[in-house]
Scaffold this active site. Structure first.
Site, PDB file in Angstrom:
ATOM      1  N   LYS A  11       0.871  -1.340   0.173  1.00  0.00           N
ATOM      2  CA  LYS A  11      -0.019   0.018  -0.151  1.00  0.00           C
ATOM      3  C   LYS A  11       1.001   1.267  -0.106  1.00  0.00           C
ATOM      4  CE  LYS A  11      -4.047  -2.226   2.425  1.00  0.00           C
ATOM      5  NZ  LYS A  11      -5.006  -1.919   3.537  1.00  0.00           N
ATOM      6  N   TYR A  51     -12.333  -2.456  -3.655  1.00  0.00           N
ATOM      7  CA  TYR A  51     -12.672  -2.570  -2.239  1.00  0.00           C
ATOM      8  C   TYR A  51     -14.372  -2.365  -2.189  1.00  0.00           C
ATOM      9  CZ  TYR A  51      -8.222  -2.609   0.054  1.00  0.00           C
ATOM     10  OH  TYR A  51      -7.039  -2.996   0.716  1.00  0.00           O
ATOM     11  N   PHE A  59     -15.419   3.532   6.877  1.00  0.00           N
ATOM     12  CA  PHE A  59     -13.991   3.695   6.439  1.00  0.00           C
ATOM     13  C   PHE A  59     -13.864   3.783   4.974  1.00  0.00           C
ATOM     14  CE2 PHE A  59     -13.802  -0.768   7.678  1.00  0.00           C
ATOM     15  CZ  PHE A  59     -13.400  -1.138   6.698  1.00  0.00           C
ATOM     16  N   ARG A  87      -1.683 -14.300   4.571  1.00  0.00           N
ATOM     17  CA  ARG A  87      -2.380 -13.686   5.686  1.00  0.00           C
ATOM     18  C   ARG A  87      -1.665 -13.889   7.268  1.00  0.00           C
ATOM     19  NH1 ARG A  87      -6.782 -10.483   4.647  1.00  0.00           N
ATOM     20  NH2 ARG A  87      -7.231 -10.544   6.705  1.00  0.00           N
ATOM     21  N   THR A  93      -5.183  -7.015  10.895  1.00  0.00           N
ATOM     22  CA  THR A  93      -5.568  -5.705  10.110  1.00  0.00           C
ATOM     23  C   THR A  93      -5.121  -4.533  11.142  1.00  0.00           C
ATOM     24  OG1 THR A  93      -7.683  -6.887   9.389  1.00  0.00           O
ATOM     25  CG2 THR A  93      -7.423  -4.316   9.368  1.00  0.00           C
ATOM     26  N   ARG A 104       2.624  -6.200   9.376  1.00  0.00           N
ATOM     27  CA  ARG A 104       1.878  -5.182   9.827  1.00  0.00           C
ATOM     28  C   ARG A 104       2.541  -4.617  11.225  1.00  0.00           C
ATOM     29  NH1 ARG A 104      -3.968  -7.262   7.748  1.00  0.00           N
ATOM     30  NH2 ARG A 104      -4.206  -5.499   5.730  1.00  0.00           N
ATOM     31  N   ASN A 114      -1.978   0.124   6.635  1.00  0.00           N
ATOM     32  CA  ASN A 114      -1.435  -0.855   7.363  1.00  0.00           C
ATOM     33  C   ASN A 114      -0.568  -1.520   6.297  1.00  0.00           C
ATOM     34  OD1 ASN A 114      -3.641  -1.936   5.860  1.00  0.00           O
ATOM     35  ND2 ASN A 114      -4.414  -3.056   7.372  1.00  0.00           N
ATOM     36  N   HIS A 117      -2.355  -5.622   1.622  1.00  0.00           N
ATOM     37  CA  HIS A 117      -3.322  -5.986   1.329  1.00  0.00           C
ATOM     38  C   HIS A 117      -3.067  -7.407   0.982  1.00  0.00           C
ATOM     39  CE1 HIS A 117      -7.455  -7.185  -0.166  1.00  0.00           C
ATOM     40  NE2 HIS A 117      -6.779  -7.749  -1.242  1.00  0.00           N
ATOM     41  N   GLU A 128      -9.697 -10.905  -7.527  1.00  0.00           N
ATOM     42  CA  GLU A 128      -8.643  -9.783  -7.297  1.00  0.00           C
ATOM     43  C   GLU A 128      -7.331 -10.050  -8.288  1.00  0.00           C
ATOM     44  OE1 GLU A 128      -9.975  -9.094  -2.496  1.00  0.00           O
ATOM     45  OE2 GLU A 128      -7.887  -9.669  -2.960  1.00  0.00           O
TER      46      GLU A 128
HETATM   47  O1  CDP Z   1      -6.897  -5.907   5.093  1.00  0.00           O
HETATM   48  P1  CDP Z   1      -7.718  -6.934   5.957  1.00  0.00           P
HETATM   49  O2  CDP Z   1      -8.212  -7.995   5.146  1.00  0.00           O
HETATM   50  O3  CDP Z   1      -6.856  -7.259   7.145  1.00  0.00           O
HETATM   51  O4  CDP Z   1      -8.871  -6.157   6.606  1.00  0.00           O
HETATM   52  P2  CDP Z   1     -10.493  -5.667   5.896  1.00  0.00           P
HETATM   53  O5  CDP Z   1     -11.239  -5.775   7.123  1.00  0.00           O
HETATM   54  O6  CDP Z   1     -10.764  -6.390   4.618  1.00  0.00           O
HETATM   55  O7  CDP Z   1     -10.153  -4.206   5.746  1.00  0.00           O
HETATM   56  C1  CDP Z   1      -9.845  -3.704   4.481  1.00  0.00           C
HETATM   57  C2  CDP Z   1      -8.899  -2.404   4.767  1.00  0.00           C
HETATM   58  O8  CDP Z   1      -9.611  -1.536   5.091  1.00  0.00           O
HETATM   59  C3  CDP Z   1      -7.905  -2.479   5.871  1.00  0.00           C
HETATM   60  O9  CDP Z   1      -6.933  -3.346   5.628  1.00  0.00           O
HETATM   61  C4  CDP Z   1      -7.738  -1.361   6.346  1.00  0.00           C
HETATM   62  O10 CDP Z   1      -6.723  -0.494   5.311  1.00  0.00           O
HETATM   63  C5  CDP Z   1      -9.068  -0.654   6.054  1.00  0.00           C
HETATM   64  N1  CDP Z   1      -9.617  -0.535   7.495  1.00  0.00           N
HETATM   65  C6  CDP Z   1      -9.869   0.695   8.253  1.00  0.00           C
HETATM   66  O11 CDP Z   1      -9.418   1.767   7.312  1.00  0.00           O
HETATM   67  N2  CDP Z   1     -10.573   0.832   9.299  1.00  0.00           N
HETATM   68  C7  CDP Z   1     -11.072  -0.427   9.786  1.00  0.00           C
HETATM   69  N3  CDP Z   1     -11.626  -0.297  11.031  1.00  0.00           N
HETATM   70  C8  CDP Z   1     -10.728  -1.718   9.107  1.00  0.00           C
HETATM   71  C9  CDP Z   1     -10.326  -1.755   7.939  1.00  0.00           C
HETATM   72 MG    MG Z   2      -9.771  -8.135   3.527  1.00  0.00          MG
END
Ligand code: CDP
Ligand code: MG
Length: 140
Positions: A11, A51, A59, A87, A93, A104, A114, A117, A128
């Site tokens: 990212k 997304y 968010f 993962r 996350t 992370r 973070n 992805h 994707e």
């Molecule tokens: O990336 P990951 O699959 O771990 O998390 P996600 O739940 O699929 O969320 C996608 C992305 O949204 C995260 O990697 C963060 O960059 C963002 N996010 C955020 O800004 N605030 C949150 N509370 C949760 C996710």
């Molecule tokens: Mg995700």
């Protein structure tokens, strides 16, 4: 376990800090092979399509703007159980919850910014990967 492919994105917070090589080393050290990779600049609209699953989340707007705030490195990682393995290497996350040594834990700046992805399942990985790469660009 089967050989899988998963979509990874380094990212903008990480490309800005010149961390592409350090992050790729963590993938390769874990046995993941980078079989496709390119550095691109997304528009907020392109990030929004990627997304889309999160479009009702509070968010979403911030996330799309962040993903378009600088270059990203999109890549396909291949290996045994690559989706779950990636993962694991990424960590949780929220970097505050990420296990020591994960991308992370070591590099993320916040829950939003973070650093990486990674696809979360076989179906999303296929979708994707196809969003960013043609079959001809994947060289295992
Ligand atoms: O990336 P990951 O699959 O771990 O998390 P996600 O739940 O699929 O969320 C996608 C992305 O949204 C995260 O990697 C963060 O960059 C963002 N996010 C955020 O800004 N605030 C949150 N509370 C949760 C996710
Ligand atoms: Mg995700």
């Amino acid at each position: 376990m089967a050989v899988e492919r998963t979509l990874s994105i380094i990212k903008p917070d990480a490309t800005k800090r010149n961390l592409t090589g350090k992050i790729n080393a963590k993938f390769e050290d874990a046995g993941l092979r980078i079989v496709a990779q390119k550095r691109i600049q997304l528009t907020p609209a392109q990030a929004g399509v990627f997304y889309e699953v999160h479009k009702e989340r509070p968010f979403y707007g911030e996330l799309c703007d962040f993903m378009a705030s600088g270059p990203v490195v999109v890549q396909v990682l291949q290996g045994e159980g690559a989706i779950a393995k990636n993962r694991e290497v990424m960590g949780a996350t929220n970097p505050a919850d990420a296990a020591p040594g994960t991308v992370r834990a070591d590099f993320a700046e916040s829950v939003g910014e973070n650093s990486v992805h990674g696809s979360d399942a076989a179906e999303t990985a296929a979708k994707e990967i196809a969003y960013f790469f043609s079959g001809l660009e994947l060289v295992g």
